[in-house]
Structures are given as C-alpha cells and as structure tokens.
Design a protein around this motif. Sequence first.
Motif, PDB file in Angstrom:
ATOM      1  N   VAL A  70       0.643  -1.113   0.046  1.00 12.62           N
ATOM      2  CA  VAL A  70      -0.096  -0.111  -0.011  1.00 12.62           C
ATOM      3  C   VAL A  70       0.914   1.177  -0.063  1.00 12.62           C
ATOM      4  O   VAL A  70       1.654   1.347   0.933  1.00 12.62           O
ATOM      5  N   THR A  71       0.699   2.083  -0.890  1.00 14.12           N
ATOM      6  CA  THR A  71       1.575   3.443  -1.005  1.00 14.12           C
ATOM      7  C   THR A  71       0.762   4.622  -1.098  1.00 14.12           C
ATOM      8  O   THR A  71       1.253   5.709  -0.968  1.00 14.12           O
ATOM      9  N   LYS A  72      -0.419   4.509  -1.074  1.00 17.22           N
ATOM     10  CA  LYS A  72      -1.433   5.658  -1.220  1.00 17.22           C
ATOM     11  C   LYS A  72      -2.661   5.461  -0.329  1.00 17.22           C
ATOM     12  O   LYS A  72      -3.122   4.503  -0.231  1.00 17.22           O
ATOM     13  N   SER A  73      -3.048   6.749   0.350  1.00 11.66           N
ATOM     14  CA  SER A  73      -4.293   6.721   0.839  1.00 11.66           C
ATOM     15  C   SER A  73      -5.159   7.904   0.267  1.00 11.66           C
ATOM     16  O   SER A  73      -4.578   8.940   0.362  1.00 11.66           O
ATOM     17  N   GLY A  74      -6.379   7.898  -0.034  1.00 12.98           N
ATOM     18  CA  GLY A  74      -7.237   8.756  -0.700  1.00 12.98           C
ATOM     19  C   GLY A  74      -6.185   8.987  -1.928  1.00 12.98           C
ATOM     20  O   GLY A  74      -5.804   8.371  -2.536  1.00 12.98           O
ATOM     21  N   ASP A  75      -5.949  10.249  -1.882  1.00 11.60           N
ATOM     22  CA  ASP A  75      -5.332  10.903  -3.079  1.00 11.60           C
ATOM     23  C   ASP A  75      -3.611  11.317  -2.716  1.00 11.60           C
ATOM     24  O   ASP A  75      -2.903  11.356  -3.621  1.00 11.60           O
ATOM     25  N   GLY A  76      -3.460  10.705  -1.628  1.00 11.82           N
ATOM     26  CA  GLY A  76      -2.171  11.135  -1.105  1.00 11.82           C
ATOM     27  C   GLY A  76      -1.154   9.767  -0.821  1.00 11.82           C
ATOM     28  O   GLY A  76      -1.565   8.853  -0.805  1.00 11.82           O
ATOM     29  N   GLU A  77       0.074  10.310  -1.149  1.00  8.48           N
ATOM     30  CA  GLU A  77       1.370   9.021  -0.982  1.00  8.48           C
ATOM     31  C   GLU A  77       1.272   8.965   0.433  1.00  8.48           C
ATOM     32  O   GLU A  77       1.482  10.045   1.186  1.00  8.48           O
ATOM     33  N   LEU A  78       1.575   7.966   0.817  1.00  4.34           N
ATOM     34  CA  LEU A  78       2.188   7.348   2.279  1.00  4.34           C
ATOM     35  C   LEU A  78       3.490   7.807   2.394  1.00  4.34           C
ATOM     36  O   LEU A  78       4.067   7.738   1.519  1.00  4.34           O
ATOM     37  N   ALA A  79       3.758   8.156   3.624  1.00  3.61           N
ATOM     38  CA  ALA A  79       5.278   8.373   3.892  1.00  3.61           C
ATOM     39  C   ALA A  79       6.142   7.349   3.713  1.00  3.61           C
ATOM     40  O   ALA A  79       7.315   7.584   3.032  1.00  3.61           O
ATOM     41  N   ALA A  80       5.691   6.188   4.033  1.00  2.57           N
ATOM     42  CA  ALA A  80       6.620   4.889   3.579  1.00  2.57           C
ATOM     43  C   ALA A  80       5.487   4.026   3.394  1.00  2.57           C
ATOM     44  O   ALA A  80       4.389   4.017   3.816  1.00  2.57           O
ATOM     45  N   PRO A  81       5.661   3.093   2.490  1.00  4.38           N
ATOM     46  CA  PRO A  81       4.982   1.902   1.766  1.00  4.38           C
ATOM     47  C   PRO A  81       4.698   1.186   3.148  1.00  4.38           C
ATOM     48  O   PRO A  81       5.641   0.772   3.672  1.00  4.38           O
ATOM     49  N   ILE A  82       3.579   0.346   3.109  1.00  2.00           N
ATOM     50  CA  ILE A  82       3.319  -0.545   3.875  1.00  2.00           C
ATOM     51  C   ILE A  82       2.757  -1.722   3.251  1.00  2.00           C
ATOM     52  O   ILE A  82       1.984  -1.683   2.421  1.00  2.00           O
ATOM     53  N   ALA A  83       3.330  -2.825   4.043  1.00  2.00           N
ATOM     54  CA  ALA A  83       2.909  -4.062   3.069  1.00  2.00           C
ATOM     55  C   ALA A  83       1.685  -5.015   3.798  1.00  2.00           C
ATOM     56  O   ALA A  83       1.344  -4.716   4.893  1.00  2.00           O
ATOM     57  N   VAL A  84       1.004  -5.591   2.916  1.00  2.00           N
ATOM     58  CA  VAL A  84      -0.402  -6.345   3.250  1.00  2.00           C
ATOM     59  C   VAL A  84       0.532  -7.683   3.839  1.00  2.00           C
ATOM     60  O   VAL A  84       1.177  -8.281   3.039  1.00  2.00           O
ATOM     61  N   ARG A  85       0.122  -8.130   4.915  1.00  2.00           N
ATOM     62  CA  ARG A  85       0.800  -9.444   5.430  1.00  2.00           C
ATOM     63  C   ARG A  85       0.663 -10.733   4.492  1.00  2.00           C
ATOM     64  O   ARG A  85      -0.362 -10.938   4.105  1.00  2.00           O
ATOM     65  N   PRO A  86       2.003 -11.274   4.298  1.00  2.00           N
ATOM     66  CA  PRO A  86       1.832 -12.495   3.556  1.00  2.00           C
ATOM     67  C   PRO A  86       1.662 -13.584   4.546  1.00  2.00           C
ATOM     68  O   PRO A  86       1.517 -14.744   4.170  1.00  2.00           O
ATOM     69  N   THR A  87       2.281 -13.560   5.684  1.00  2.00           N
ATOM     70  CA  THR A  87       2.214 -14.264   7.056  1.00  2.00           C
ATOM     71  C   THR A  87       2.717 -13.488   7.964  1.00  2.00           C
ATOM     72  O   THR A  87       3.015 -12.230   7.906  1.00  2.00           O
ATOM     73  N   SER A  88       2.486 -13.444   9.388  1.00  2.00           N
ATOM     74  CA  SER A  88       2.545 -12.544  10.293  1.00  2.00           C
ATOM     75  C   SER A  88       3.647 -12.695  11.337  1.00  2.00           C
ATOM     76  O   SER A  88       3.739 -12.143  12.440  1.00  2.00           O
ATOM     77  N   GLU A  89       4.752 -13.543  11.134  1.00  2.00           N
ATOM     78  CA  GLU A  89       5.649 -13.668  12.044  1.00  2.00           C
ATOM     79  C   GLU A  89       6.512 -12.072  12.375  1.00  2.00           C
ATOM     80  O   GLU A  89       6.724 -11.956  13.444  1.00  2.00           O
ATOM     81  N   THR A  90       6.824 -11.226  11.353  1.00  2.00           N
ATOM     82  CA  THR A  90       7.313 -10.187  11.711  1.00  2.00           C
ATOM     83  C   THR A  90       6.352  -9.026  12.385  1.00  2.00           C
ATOM     84  O   THR A  90       6.687  -8.130  12.635  1.00  2.00           O
ATOM     85  N   ILE A  91       5.115  -9.516  12.123  1.00  2.00           N
ATOM     86  CA  ILE A  91       3.996  -8.470  12.800  1.00  2.00           C
ATOM     87  C   ILE A  91       3.863  -8.890  14.289  1.00  2.00           C
ATOM     88  O   ILE A  91       3.686  -7.876  15.155  1.00  2.00           O
ATOM     89  N   MET A  92       3.990 -10.118  14.482  1.00  2.00           N
ATOM     90  CA  MET A  92       3.669 -10.632  15.783  1.00  2.00           C
ATOM     91  C   MET A  92       4.873 -10.686  16.928  1.00  2.00           C
ATOM     92  O   MET A  92       4.849 -10.336  18.060  1.00  2.00           O
ATOM     93  N   TYR A  93       5.972 -10.893  16.561  1.00  2.00           N
ATOM     94  CA  TYR A  93       7.166 -11.136  17.063  1.00  2.00           C
ATOM     95  C   TYR A  93       7.713  -9.892  18.025  1.00  2.00           C
ATOM     96  O   TYR A  93       8.291 -10.211  19.145  1.00  2.00           O
ATOM     97  N   PRO A  94       7.674  -8.817  17.406  1.00  2.00           N
ATOM     98  CA  PRO A  94       7.985  -7.567  18.139  1.00  2.00           C
ATOM     99  C   PRO A  94       7.203  -7.633  19.461  1.00  2.00           C
ATOM    100  O   PRO A  94       7.618  -7.284  20.584  1.00  2.00           O
ATOM    101  N   ALA A  95       6.013  -7.886  19.347  1.00  2.00           N
ATOM    102  CA  ALA A  95       5.001  -8.018  20.514  1.00  2.00           C
ATOM    103  C   ALA A  95       5.430  -9.170  21.228  1.00  2.00           C
ATOM    104  O   ALA A  95       5.219  -8.972  22.434  1.00  2.00           O
ATOM    105  N   PHE A  96       5.843 -10.203  20.763  1.00  2.87           N
ATOM    106  CA  PHE A  96       6.175 -11.294  21.845  1.00  2.87           C
ATOM    107  C   PHE A  96       7.307 -10.786  22.646  1.00  2.87           C
ATOM    108  O   PHE A  96       7.385 -11.027  23.829  1.00  2.87           O
TER     109      PHE A  96
END
Lengths: 728, 728
Positions: free
Chosen positions: A317-343
């Motif tokens: 995801v690189t845009k919201s509405g008509d604006g560019e996001l400050a940095a692109p964000i990925a849609v999860r292909p799997t959640s290891e990297t999403i969950m483990y900082p919380a772990f």
Amino acid sequence: MEDMSDLSAVLTPSNPILSRLTALSIPHSTYSHPLSETVDELLTNAPLTNPKECHTKNLFFKDKKHGMFLVSVASDTEVNTKELGSLLKLDGKVNLRLADEELLMEKLGVKKGCVGPLCIMNNADKDVTLVLDEKLMGVELVHSHPMRNDASVSLKPEDLMAFVKGYTEPVVLKFGEKVLGGKVPSSRPEGDKGATKPKIEKKEGGGGKGGGGNVNKKQTKKGETQLALKWSKSENFAMWYSDVIVLSEMISYYDISGCYILRPWSYKIWELIQDWFNIQIRKLGVENSYFPMFVSRDRLEKEKDHVEGFAPEVAWVTKSGDGELAAPIAVRPTSETIMYPAFADWIRSHRDLPLKLNQWSNVVRWEFKDPTPFLRTREFLWQEGHTAHASHEDSDVMVMQALDLYRRVYEELLAIPVIPGYKTEKEKFAGGHRTTTVEAYIPVSGRAIQGATSHDLGQNFGKMFDINYQDEKGETQIAWQTSWGLTTRTIGVMVMVHGDDTGLILPPRIAPLQCVIVPIVSKNFPLEKAAPYCEDILKFLEAKDIRCKLDDRSIYNPGWKYAHWEQKGVPIRIEVGPRDLENRQARLVIRFGGEKIDVGVDSLASDVEAKLEEIQNNMFTKAQEFRDDHLVQVTEWKDFVPNLELHNLVLTPWCGGEHTDWEEWVKEKSREESLANRGEGAEDARAATSVAAKTLCIPFKQPELPEGTKCIASGLPATCWVLWGRSY
Amino acid sequence: MEDMSDLSAVLTPSNPILSRLTALSIPHSTYSHPLSETVDELLTNAPLTNPKECHTKNLFFKDKKHGMFLVSVASDTEVNTKELGSLLKLDGKVNLRLADEELLMEKLGVKKGCVGPLCIMNNADKDVTLVLDEKLMGVELVHSHPMRNDASVSLKPEDLMAFVKGYTEPVVLKFGEKVLGGKVPSSRPEGDKGATKPKIEKKEGGGGKGGGGNVNKKQTKKGETQLALKWSKSENFAMWYSDVIVLSEMISYYDISGCYILRPWSYKIWELIQDWFNIQIRKLGVENSYFPMFVSRDRLEKEKDHVEGFAPEVAWVTKSGDGELAAPIAVRPTSETIMYPAFADWIRSHRDLPLKLNQWSNVVRWEFKDPTPFLRTREFLWQEGHTAHASHEDSDVMVMQALDLYRRVYEELLAIPVIPGYKTEKEKFAGGHRTTTVEAYIPVSGRAIQGATSHDLGQNFGKMFDINYQDEKGETQIAWQTSWGLTTRTIGVMVMVHGDDTGLILPPRIAPLQCVIVPIVSKNFPLEKAAPYCEDILKFLEAKDIRCKLDDRSIYNPGWKYAHWEQKGVPIRIEVGPRDLENRQARLVIRFGGEKIDVGVDSLASDVEAKLEEIQNNMFTKAQEFRDDHLVQVTEWKDFVPNLELHNLVLTPWCGGEHTDWEEWVKEKSREESLANRGEGAEDARAATSVAAKTLCIPFKQPELPEGTKCIASGLPATCWVLWGRSY
C-alpha cells in the motif's frame, strides 16, 4: 491429440487461458455471469455499459480445400461465408461450413458456446487460422469467454493480439464492406515468419451439423441453474474442477485475477473446520487473537531469509485517498514479523512461557503462477498459530501437536489420507529451522499437494526480534518458537479428491447440509399432505444435531431437486413419497456410491446418524486405497519417471541433508525425461516446470533402509527415504 | 488549570500526542514495550539497534526566579544544573531544582516517568521553556514517551521540532562543553515572535521533592505486571482508557498509527459476540460468505455518492514485489461495490430473492482523525450484512431486524442501553436511501457514540450494478437492498461505559472468563490441600457451561491474583480458604459492586449462574439510569449548550427533512458558544470540531409533539424530535 488434452489436464489445475494471461502479466479482468449459450443471451446477461467495449461472436469454419478458420468478430458484425472466402482470398472451390462439435473440441479444446479468440492457445497442431474482426482492434476492451460461457475475460485489443501471436499469426479482416474481389488485408504481414496460412485440412471432419458458434442447443433456459457439468473429471480435470466449484455454488469468479468469492456453500465448510480446530487448539492452551494486517518495510525485512522468501509476492500500500503514504506498508503474507516484536514485549520471564497464540485471518501473496480457486489464490483465508517456548523440546512438541491436528483435519474431517513428514532443507519455510508437512494425493491428476505445514522456527526469529526471557536462575535466554498454518486450500483438495462427474461429494463431517428431505409431490400427493410428515422427520434429525433441510419449494420439481442437491454433494437425500407416508418410512439415497435404503421413521434419525459415519469412513477408505495404489518404492533411476507417468508418488532412498544440489538435479532430469516422452507438442512454457518431480517430504514413517542402499540420484549412501511427486 | 485538564479529557478519547501527530500528518511510529520508569530500564526494555537512533532523558526543573524548564536530552547526555543555568544564561541567583509530581501534572499533564519533549503540548499556560539537547538534532530518529512509559513514539528530529514549535519555541543547547560563560545558543531566534522566554514562575510550586525525571519511585519491579492504573477515570478519561485496555491485556500498541493488536482478552469478547450474532442471523436466513478484500477503481467508483463518502480514506495497493501493478487496487473500506456485481450475476428471477449474505472481515479506512483503539482504527474487524429483496417492504423488514440485533448486542450482551432511530439526511450512509442507527452514551465524557448502523439502500446500488430480476409476471424489476454492520467498536464502548479506577468490569455474557477460582494458599493451606476441592468446584461450574478458570499458579500470591483478575474485569472471583473447605463453602466476590457472599458448595454452581444473570441486569440498569439522567428535552436554544456542558444528550423539536443547513448551523453555533464558555485556552485545534453538537438520530420512540411546536434552530414548524450530542 488425445495426449495433448490429457497433458493439459495434468498441467493446468486452473483455467489454462487465465493462467496463461496471468503468467504473461497481461492485464485482464475476469467476471462471472449467467450461462450464455448464444450471443444474444450474453448481451442480455452481461450487458456492457461502455459503448467502447465489445463482446465477441465466434464461428469455427472448415473448408475441405483451405482448412480451418476460427472467426472472432464483434458481437454485431454479420459474417457470411461468401464474404469471408473473398476477404481471405481463398482460391478455387470454396466451401466454408461450420465445423461440428467434435472437431471444435479436438482443435480448440472447448465445447459449443464456449469459443473465443483466446482458445487458439489450445490449437497445438497449429492448423487453425485465427480471423479477427478489424472492429475489435478499435475498441477499448474486448470481452470473450475463457473456455466457459458463464464467465468472460476482458482485455485490451493490443493485449489480445499479443496473446494470440504467441500461438499464431492472426488475420485481421474488415467485414461488411462488400469487397468481393478484394485483396489480402494490409494488416496481415504476408510473408511473416510463423504466420499460419490457410491450408488444407487433412483430417476428415464429422457430419458437419451444428457449429462452433454460440448456438444454444440444449439445456438451460434463461434464469435456470445449469445442472449438468460440461466436463467429466477424466476428460479435462482442470475444466471439470472449475465447473464443479462454480455450479455447486462454492465459488464465483471475481474481476481481480487470483481473487475469488467464497459463497456460503464453501464458506460453511471453512466454518466447520474452524469450529473443530478451535476446540482442539483450546485444549492445547492456544488462544485466539488478532494482529494488524499491515507491516512496515523495516519489520518485514528484519529476518533475511524470511524476507527473501516472501518479498517478491508482497502487495504494497503506497497511497491513501489521493495522497502518498510517507513510507509504503506491506499487506501481510504471513505474520511472523508482525507478531514477534509484541512477543518480545510480553515475554520477560520464564513465567510468561509458553505463549501460544492463533489468529484466523486473510493473507495476500501476489503470485504470478497460475491462480486456482482454493489451491493458489492471491488472497486466502487461513489460521496461523505462533508460539514461544522455554526449550527446544517444548517447541518441538508444539510443532508435532499442530501437525497432528492438520493430519486429523484431512483424515477425520475431509476423509483424505495424508503423509506426514519433514520438508527437505530446500523446501522448508523461509527463515525457519525445520518444517513439517502433511502431503495429500489428488487422483486423476496424479499430483501431490502440500496439505498444511508446521514450522520449528528454532531461535532464528527470537534472535532477530530479541525475544528474551529470564530463566529460573535469572539468566537471559532466547525463546524457541513455532508457527503453523492451515488454509482454505483444504476445500479445494477435498473437491478434487472426492468429486465425480455429477458434482461434489461431501464428507458428512464437513457438509454444510448432511441430508436434505425431498417430498415427491404430485397431484395426488400435494405438499399439504407431505409436509407434516416431512417436518416430523426434520425434527427428529435436528434433535440429533444433524445438519438438515426440508426442500419444500414448490417452484422446483423433485427431479430438479435431486440433481441440484447431488451436484452440491449433500451426503444423504431423504425421499418421501405417498407410499413412504403410508408405510411410515422414507427412502435414503446415498450420494457416495448411490445406495438406496428404505428405513422406518422410528429409527430414521439414528439410522441416518450411523449412515453418515459409515459414509465418512467409506470415503476415507476409498481415497486411502487409491492413494496407496499410487505410492511406490523405487530404487533405480530408470523406474523414476515411468512411475510419475503412471501418476504415482515415488518413495526413493536419498542421500539427504546437505546434498541439496541433487534435489535440483532430480527436478531437472525428471522434467527433461517427461517432456522427451511426450514429444514436441509438450514444450509449452507451462509445461516447463510442472512435469518435474519435487520432494514432498521425508515421511516420519520410514521403510527399512538396508545397509548399503544408495541414493537414487547421487549414488551416495542413502540416509533416508524421501517422497517425490509432481505437485501443485 | 483544572478546567484545561478536564477539557482535554473530554476532547481526546485517545492519546492526545499521538492524535495530534496523526492530525498533523507527521510521520511517526509508536510501539509498546515493558513499563520503564527510568532511562536505564528503558534502555534494557526497548534497546535501539540502530546507533543513529536515540531515547530521551527528561528532567523538569523549576527555579523561583527564572521559571520552569522541561529539559529533554539524549539518553547518554549528563545534565547538571550549574551547566544548565550557564547555558541558559540565567542571570542573578540561579536555583534550579527538580519540580515535584504535582507541578509536573499541572504543567505538562503527565505522571512521573512518563515525561517526554512532546508533553510540551499540554502546557496550556505556555509558561514552561522547552530545552532540547543539540545531540538530538543530529540523530535519525528520536524516541520518547507519548505520556505513558510502556510505549514510545519515534520521529525525525526535524519533525519533533516542527511539532513542538506549534506550542513553544524550544531552546537548543549543546551540553557537556563546559561553556560556563557562554551565550544564548544561536539556534534560538532571540526576538522570535511567540518564543517563550525563561520567565519567573508566578505560582508557588509544591514541596520540591521527587522530580520530573524518569525516576522509579514505587511499584513494578522489572518483569512484573503493573497492577494499578496510573490514571483515574474522572481525572483523565483518555489516559484512563488507554491504561485500562493496555493493562488488562486487551490491546497492545503497534508501530503503524491507527492499527492495534487485539490480544486474547479482547478478541474472545469479539468471538462471543460473533457466536451470538451468527445464531441470530441464521434464524433470519442470512448465510455467511467471504468476498475478496481488493476492489478495482472502476467498481469502487461506480456509485457516485458512495465513492465520495469513502474515497478520501481508501488505502491503495499499487505495487507487488518490486513491480508496479497495471492499475492500483483498493483495500475494501466496505463491500457494497465488491459484492453487488456478484448479486447481479446470481439474481435473475424473483425465485432468487431474498438473497441474504453476511461476512466477517477486516476493513480499512485510512482516517486522519485521532485514532483510538476499538473506537476509531484504520483497520478494524466487523460483520457486514448485505441483502437483496423483491420489495421495499421486505427490505425494510430486514433493515429493522438487523438494527434490532444490534440493539440486543448492546443491551443484552454488553449491558449498554441504546437509542434506536433514523439518521438525518446529512448523516446517512454514502449512497444509501436511509440509515438507521443505535446510539450509546458514554458517562464521564458525556459523549454519544454511534453503536452500529443498518442501511436501507433503496434501489440506488441496484440501478448502478444492474441487479435486475424478473417478477412473477415476467417483468424486469430492480432489487431493493440493505446493508448493515457491527464493528469491534462495541468492545471499546463497553470498556468506557463499565470500567472503573481498578480496571475493566465485564458484563458476564461477554466475559472471556465469568469466574476465577483463587485458592488462598498459605503454609498451613498448601495447594495440595486446596486443589481437589477447587477442582470439584471447577467441574460443577463447567457442567453448567460457565466460563471458568482455576488460578492455581504457585508463582503468584492470592493478593496479586485478586488484583490481576479485578483489573481484567472478571465478574466473579471465588475464594477458597481453609475455612471454606471445612464448611464446604466458598466466597463469591462480585467485581461489579464488590459484594461478598459465602455460598455452600452444593448450590454453588446454580448460585453463580443466578448471580451472573443478576450482575448482567444490574450493570444494564445502572448504565440505563445514568444515561436517562443525562437525556433531556430542550425546546429553547438558550438551554442547548448549557445542557451539553452538563454532559447531556439533548432532544429537541426539529424542522427536519430538507432543512439540512440548520443542522450545520447548530454544529457551528454550539461549537462557538462552547468555546466562548471555556475561554482562550480552549482554542486548541483539537477543540475546533469536537465540542460541537451533531445529530445522533431521530429516535423511533418520539415524545409527543404539540401542534405549533417550533424547531429549536430555524424557528420553522417542527416535524419531529431529534437527538443531539457531542459525539465520538
């Protein structure tokens, strides 16, 4: 030619045209619409609101002297054979006639009413001339059937042209200008290399009746459900699969490639799997939770092997509405990297371990291999379990517990035998330490499919994400982790293993409806008479928690209902006719095997209950026997490819471990030998990898390995047996 | 100052700093970490792997003559008051001392250990000088606490500077260079307009003990759960909310703004709502399904009003792997445009109606208003029901059935009274015909919140997406549609309504655990003695399907367990001491109200069951009485704003219908008058809209409207009563 159609069935689990478009990265949209046998029906069922878009009308002609012509024109272009012959500058005697259905199938691999310009792809003999209407070249989007007439694919004319040029050099003609003495149209490069010139058809065609055009011959009045599958399972497995899942109302196509609609009939199966699985993991102390689906680039790229495995398929995801996001964000292909900082936040002490979480979610992997409903989709549903433990022994127990649940989902719910084992180093999860898997076998295609995997992550992620804890002695340790996932692929495997030429056959434990009651109403036995008795039966069944429905719709006759529920795979049909009412009985008709039994109403509910169990067991046994018949041990290379050709899974001695090069060798070698066996026609790009064998797993249950046994590939001493197969 | 802190509580349901950063579109990341009272703890708990990033150390000084200084330096910079006084060029007698906690709270709105440079935002009197370490200006990212010390927010130094400059002109100093006779640093623009010069503090500070620095004074040894909330509900509602949801283990913060982790304690509540809701919709013939989460631009933009409502918040995927997509695709903000083309395929005849589908899914709305866990998040979970019917009467029944389920979720499960009604034209769903809603009331903040909405879509989407069917006479008709959604917001509303200064109070019907058994173990009453009796009690409760747990962990003492489960809001604690065992009884301690009752073991399970019902009812009654006390009828404008200020919802006569301008007028007017009441300090950007009243709904249940009653705003004849309130 039979070889080719067989080959295509094996190679392309999904719609071959759509797969190919995807593989070539040609932008296109696919959408479902009601069955449309004729152009007129199509214009009614799938009207185009933009006047700059256009459906096609398609005609398949043959001429004894000049050969075969697939003519694709704009839906409103009139075609007459006289003009066509003239435009094509055919010399001498011209006798263009619509070809019959047999020739259509042989040459273009499609049934009547399903023709479109893209079908030229199936003309392996390259003996059909594709004729395109110049008008099509001037529109914004051309819509045509992807070998089935309840869907259309739209693409730009230039992309259509690019696609067909991969197979033939089309002739573009301007119709309707009465050029009786015209010349070869300028858009056809006369001496072009590879151009398929009109030539004399060598084979004798059929009787010449009927035609390849969109002509409605049988079935389906508008607004009616199509009840019969167009394809048989053995005839064309891929098209049969597509037919079954659409007509049984499991899937609808969607206009973004690789995304599909899960209709209630398939989603309910997923819910039943979820319910069972939730109960099991709760017993293991696993709790459900939900993590965000977005992940920052930094996090995603923290574990090097992991990101290498997933990065090429990540949607950003690189845009919201008509604006560019400050940095692109990925849609999860799997959640290891999403969950483990919380772990890492939550785990401080050995008292916080084990930590066992699961989530049910959607994930996205933007693959370019052929998308196939359920089996390989760009968005899919799954559960992902993630746990952290104080020791490798503990995490190993978790890995095996999760894998055994997957085995049970396949064997106990879906009635599909699986082979549990370890993945080889080459096939393991990106970033993990060791992967375990359950592998299933698909009859007819003779291919294996990975059922689900459970990963021992070791301490790799723990080190990267600082998942440390203080042990009882106050010393800092790194946690041991696992992750494991089961997807909606399960449903596709189930369809492929059990379905038949009538439609789905559902194992009772995951059937949305386990039985359906159909009153055989007639003038003498109206619904008012049948209903109270049927409703009693319904109550008895519901009291036993049997998922059951009374089909008392007056708008359909009993015969239609039989066919409808058979196609949807309901395990038991309960027929209630006047004599059944008289005798206080009902007739059970079993979908799997077709048995018919009359049972008394008093014991009906418990009889049905027992029967459902019996069906479940019989379905598993049949699948297991079939699988076992196709599971062979091979110790010499010469027997390897021949066994693949016999649709077998092949167990061989293996040098294993670090010798990953030999795995690649087998893949290459098996591909080469397979293609050599098949001859020139098989050198299609799609065939390149998919006739190769790959390792499925090192089964936990190992046959005896006599001292001195050699690896089938390297000739080095074997350390284990490994299972190979062609795979999805 | 009390006014200001009160105002801030009302205005900012979420973390004010994070909200403000988001509102200003300043790129920042927030992440959770273990509680860190000191810099040393912070460096251990949230180590920074990149040497170019930096945590801050924060000190709050006061000097009788020269005023107050918030000094934020890099974590390794040493600060001594002599050098500081010299660098600041303070003249005459300098006596810098760490300020006490009271002054810290008064001036910067934070508690000890939670200070950071961003807190300068809370200094409404603009009498604190912000001093920044020059070293911070040279790093890549500065990390600091967003008013709580179990989280940090990181941002670029230039963005930090931009943020603080919205409130004050900071002084940048170079520490550690022994500039005893130095001059005012060049980076401070001396005569700059709005610069806050060091000045004499007029108010007398407190005793001067303790300080604003990150000094650990009480509680929380490393690795222990923090049991007491830092904030009380009445003191600072926003911070209390943030405290409760984090400490009860419902939520963890995540490093993408507006995305939060739903931990098992909150997710289980969602599952319980799902279970109940699934049973109810099944009775209405609604089936679950799953549609893709991606939608093409063409589809999304098909209904004009609809896209206008959603487009500014849509997240767009434009890349996969390293490649650009041929066309950007949107992540669903809602699924009308995803589902309805399929509806058009499936619906051909009146026999295909009604079509009733539901899906449980995640949706994304990239809002820039203050994100708040549960209440307003960029990704959230919900169910969305979508139906099509043959008549407006039928679709209207569906709209009301769905809304009534929402009422029941709030009232029967969450113990929260709601007011059902119609939204005004201005507030209805984008692209729909008419919207119904249930509106809840949050005590303490005195704000209303939209609970859930059910939309009558009329034929708008049907026309756009060609959802036609043939009626019984064979004529083509357009289908009538509804859509309706309930989100995880429910959980946040429940926390806000029922929670207290100890933590959550969960209504029994949605409590993940309804009771917890705590054996009061001691030397004389070891676990071996208590366990069998406790396990019996557990069995009795489980036999009645009561969600129950025996907390037999030996690592925690009973007192800790009491506090732990109270904070998590478990409705009933069952204490088992030696005397209970002797007397074959147990003590029930009720979370809501604190009642303690001894009950005999034989009737224990049924007593608990009855008690749970009683608690559920009592919680609802209390919430309803409180809400009713804050629901007033107002017929003259002069009473309008004063009632808002009293935290009331206001019911007024209304001219309604087409007079939408007057709705805007009330919004503006109520904002102006509210701000005027509060004085200058309130003219914060955040206050601009959120003190305005907006219409909540036109309640179904209308008070009598005497002939001749006039609209409170326009003075035109009133047509109905409308409900107003400040709202989330």
